[in-house]
Design a protein around this motif. Structure first.
Motif, PDB file in Angstrom:
ATOM      1  N   SER A   1      -7.407  13.666 -11.420  1.00  0.00           N
ATOM      2  CA  SER A   1      -6.155  13.422 -10.636  1.00  0.00           C
ATOM      3  C   SER A   1      -6.494  14.001  -9.084  1.00  0.00           C
ATOM      4  CB  SER A   1      -4.941  13.965 -11.415  1.00  0.00           C
ATOM      5  OG  SER A   1      -4.869  15.303 -11.491  1.00  0.00           O
ATOM      6  N   LEU A   2      -7.332  14.545  -8.724  1.00  0.00           N
ATOM      7  CA  LEU A   2      -7.212  15.401  -7.549  1.00  0.00           C
ATOM      8  C   LEU A   2      -8.069  14.469  -6.409  1.00  0.00           C
ATOM      9  CD1 LEU A   2      -8.538  18.820  -8.294  1.00  0.00           C
ATOM     10  CD2 LEU A   2      -6.256  17.926  -8.046  1.00  0.00           C
ATOM     11  N   ASP A   3      -7.709  14.580  -5.352  1.00  0.00           N
ATOM     12  CA  ASP A   3      -8.153  14.133  -4.000  1.00  0.00           C
ATOM     13  C   ASP A   3      -9.680  14.087  -3.963  1.00  0.00           C
ATOM     14  OD1 ASP A   3      -8.976  14.178  -0.919  1.00  0.00           O
ATOM     15  OD2 ASP A   3      -7.249  12.849  -1.241  1.00  0.00           O
ATOM     16  N   ASP A   4     -10.373  13.001  -3.569  1.00  0.00           N
ATOM     17  CA  ASP A   4     -11.803  13.075  -3.542  1.00  0.00           C
ATOM     18  C   ASP A   4     -12.489  14.369  -2.606  1.00  0.00           C
ATOM     19  OD1 ASP A   4     -11.641  10.711  -4.978  1.00  0.00           O
ATOM     20  OD2 ASP A   4     -12.381   9.363  -3.252  1.00  0.00           O
TER      21      ASP A   4
ATOM     22  N   ALA B   1     -22.893  25.419  -9.992  1.00  0.00           N
ATOM     23  CA  ALA B   1     -23.223  26.783 -10.122  1.00  0.00           C
ATOM     24  C   ALA B   1     -23.165  27.272 -11.409  1.00  0.00           C
ATOM     25  CB  ALA B   1     -22.404  27.318  -8.974  1.00  0.00           C
ATOM     26  N   LEU B   2     -22.063  27.067 -11.957  1.00  0.00           N
ATOM     27  CA  LEU B   2     -21.757  27.643 -13.501  1.00  0.00           C
ATOM     28  C   LEU B   2     -22.873  26.905 -14.338  1.00  0.00           C
ATOM     29  CD1 LEU B   2     -19.746  29.466 -14.996  1.00  0.00           C
ATOM     30  CD2 LEU B   2     -18.657  27.378 -15.789  1.00  0.00           C
ATOM     31  N   LEU B   3     -22.960  25.621 -14.362  1.00  0.00           N
ATOM     32  CA  LEU B   3     -24.006  25.100 -15.138  1.00  0.00           C
ATOM     33  C   LEU B   3     -25.498  25.419 -14.935  1.00  0.00           C
ATOM     34  CD1 LEU B   3     -22.592  21.387 -15.579  1.00  0.00           C
ATOM     35  CD2 LEU B   3     -22.088  23.467 -17.034  1.00  0.00           C
TER      36      LEU B   3
ATOM     37  N   ASN C   1     -21.619  12.512  -7.850  1.00  0.00           N
ATOM     38  CA  ASN C   1     -22.770  12.912  -7.085  1.00  0.00           C
ATOM     39  C   ASN C   1     -23.075  14.258  -6.519  1.00  0.00           C
ATOM     40  OD1 ASN C   1     -24.417  10.708  -4.923  1.00  0.00           O
ATOM     41  ND2 ASN C   1     -22.916   9.566  -5.531  1.00  0.00           N
ATOM     42  N   ILE C   2     -22.195  15.036  -6.375  1.00  0.00           N
ATOM     43  CA  ILE C   2     -22.500  16.540  -6.007  1.00  0.00           C
ATOM     44  C   ILE C   2     -23.134  17.079  -7.176  1.00  0.00           C
ATOM     45  CG2 ILE C   2     -21.271  18.309  -5.530  1.00  0.00           C
ATOM     46  CD1 ILE C   2     -18.772  16.694  -4.286  1.00  0.00           C
TER      47      ILE C   2
ATOM     48  N   ALA D   1     -15.333  21.198  -3.480  1.00  0.00           N
ATOM     49  CA  ALA D   1     -15.323  22.566  -3.960  1.00  0.00           C
ATOM     50  C   ALA D   1     -15.346  22.795  -5.384  1.00  0.00           C
ATOM     51  CB  ALA D   1     -13.923  23.124  -3.387  1.00  0.00           C
ATOM     52  N   LEU D   2     -14.624  22.039  -6.128  1.00  0.00           N
ATOM     53  CA  LEU D   2     -14.888  22.146  -7.783  1.00  0.00           C
ATOM     54  C   LEU D   2     -15.882  22.056  -8.189  1.00  0.00           C
ATOM     55  CD1 LEU D   2     -11.517  22.055  -7.170  1.00  0.00           C
ATOM     56  CD2 LEU D   2     -11.407  21.444  -9.557  1.00  0.00           C
ATOM     57  N   ALA D   3     -16.516  20.640  -7.519  1.00  0.00           N
ATOM     58  CA  ALA D   3     -17.852  20.394  -8.240  1.00  0.00           C
ATOM     59  C   ALA D   3     -18.955  21.253  -7.846  1.00  0.00           C
ATOM     60  CB  ALA D   3     -18.262  18.912  -7.326  1.00  0.00           C
TER      61      ALA D   3
END
Length: 377
Positions: A181-184, A196-198, A227-228, A189-191
């Motif tokens: 539901s967030l803007d593209d 980095a976590l994965l 993509n990111i 930032a989240l991706a």
């Protein structure tokens, strides 16, 4: 995607989930790109259920999907309108170590990157209250609520990677459309944080120093986010181990229940070109926000780096309004912005943004794709 790529067909979710479990035995991460209503959420639950059946009722998968959000129920206090909070379903294994781990600091660390409100967790009553400035027990928006739940998941994943006993049962992570539901542009930032976590999960070591990676399946209908993830996990960074991945295009050709997987080394759209497509769409529609200057600046920095330069000014050199463009990008692209409460540009800045974007597109002749899912490969 290449037309010669072999397509694998599966009659149902059971056989498809079995294929994914087979893949992650030898890979760190499987990435699935699929349109909405393909069955991604049901696939994540079938993958989870197969782990429980194999373990005779004991789970092996920590998952994030639409069901995860349902573990939190909003209490609006319609009578008094003062005691507004989220109730946590503490019976879920998702929260098995939440009290002991005292994750408040880790959750707050993630939340500060994306939002500007604070929270308090009452572990006796299993409720969460929110505050902003001098206002206590505020009602946050649906987008802010999703962000908060996502931050809890990220904080828990950190403890899983650190091998905390409360989450010793986790062998797989399954993440489905975490930011639908967030803007593209804010998805970037989240991706990057998730990738980095994965990467840390893929290179985890066991108690005796042997390799003990967490295996991950990630699925999304969000072309830019996907993509990111592919770009961040696919490239080997200096000083870091390579993360082994496989990318699939998941499709459901008809309503009969059959599914197809097409392995591909391609992503739906290149990261920077997908952002440009989004910027052009917003520019044409007039829906421009302050964070769009940040996105455009990021594109120009990457373009300059591609040509071997350290400064984005090389991308603007020789343009008629070079000095104005440089000044605008420096002044208007460094502000902190909230993901869930974007600020619209004033009309003068919108006009300036359009001029910069149009001149950049003309200069570099980017082949900008359409972002309509129907046009995707």
């Amino acid at each position: 995607m290449s037309g010669t790529t072999k397509i694998f067909q599966y009659k149902n979710l059971t056989s498809l989930a079995q294929r994914l479990r087979s893949d992650v035995k030898d890979l760190h991460c499987v990435l699935l790109y699929a349109y909405n209503r393909t069955g991604k959420t049901r696939l994540s639950m079938e993958f989870k259920d197969q782990g429980k059946r194999k373990g005779e009722g004991a789970p092996d998968t920590l998952y994030f999907n639409a069901y995860t959000e349902d573990l939190f129920v909003w209490h609006n206090d319609l009578e008094g309108d003062t005691d507004r909070h989220l109730t946590i379903n503490a019976r879920s294994s998702f929260f098995s170590g939440l009290r002991e781990l005292a994750l408040d600091e880790a959750i707050a660390g993630y939340l500060a990157r994306y939002a500007d409100f604070d929270f308090d967790i009452d572990y006796e009553k299993w409720v969460v209250t929110f505050r902003k400035g001098d206002n206590d027990r505020i009602k946050i928006s649906r987008g802010e609520e999703k962000i908060f739940i996502w931050c809890i998941f990220m904080a828990i994943c950190e403890r899983v990677i650190d091998r905390h006993p409360s989450y010793g049962w986790v062998k797989h992570l399954y993440i489905d459309d975490p930011i639908s539901s967030l803007d593209d542009n804010n998805a970037i930032a989240l991706a990057c944080d998730l990738a980095a976590l994965l990467r840390k999960a893929a290179t985890r070591l066991g108690a005796n120093g042997d390799r003990d990676p967490l295996r991950t399946v990630f699925s999304s209908h969000h072309a830019l986010f996907f993509n990111i993830m592919c770009n961040e996990l696919g490239r080997t960074k200096e000083g870091q181990e390579k993360v082994s991945t496989k990318r699939y295009f998941l499709h459901r050709p008809d309503s009969e229940g059959a599914f197809t997987l097409r392995a591909t080394g391609d992503t739906p759209f290149f990261h920077h070109v997908a952002i440009l497509a989004e910027l052009r769409k917003c520019s044409e529609a007039g829906t421009l926000y302050t964070y769009h200057f940040n996105a455009l600046r990021s594109i120009l920095e990457k373009t300059a780096s591609f040509f071997g330069h350290e400064d984005l000014r090389v991308c603007l050199a020789g343009l008629e309004d070079e000095a104005l463009y440089n000044r605008a990008l420096n002044l208007l692209s460094h502000g902190r912005y909230a993901i869930t409460e974007p600020v619209e540009m004033v009309d003068d800045n919108k006009a300036l943004f359009r001029r910069i974007l149009d001149d950049v597109l003309v200069r570099f002749q980017f082949a900008v794709p359409e972002l309509d899912p129907e046009a995707a490969p």
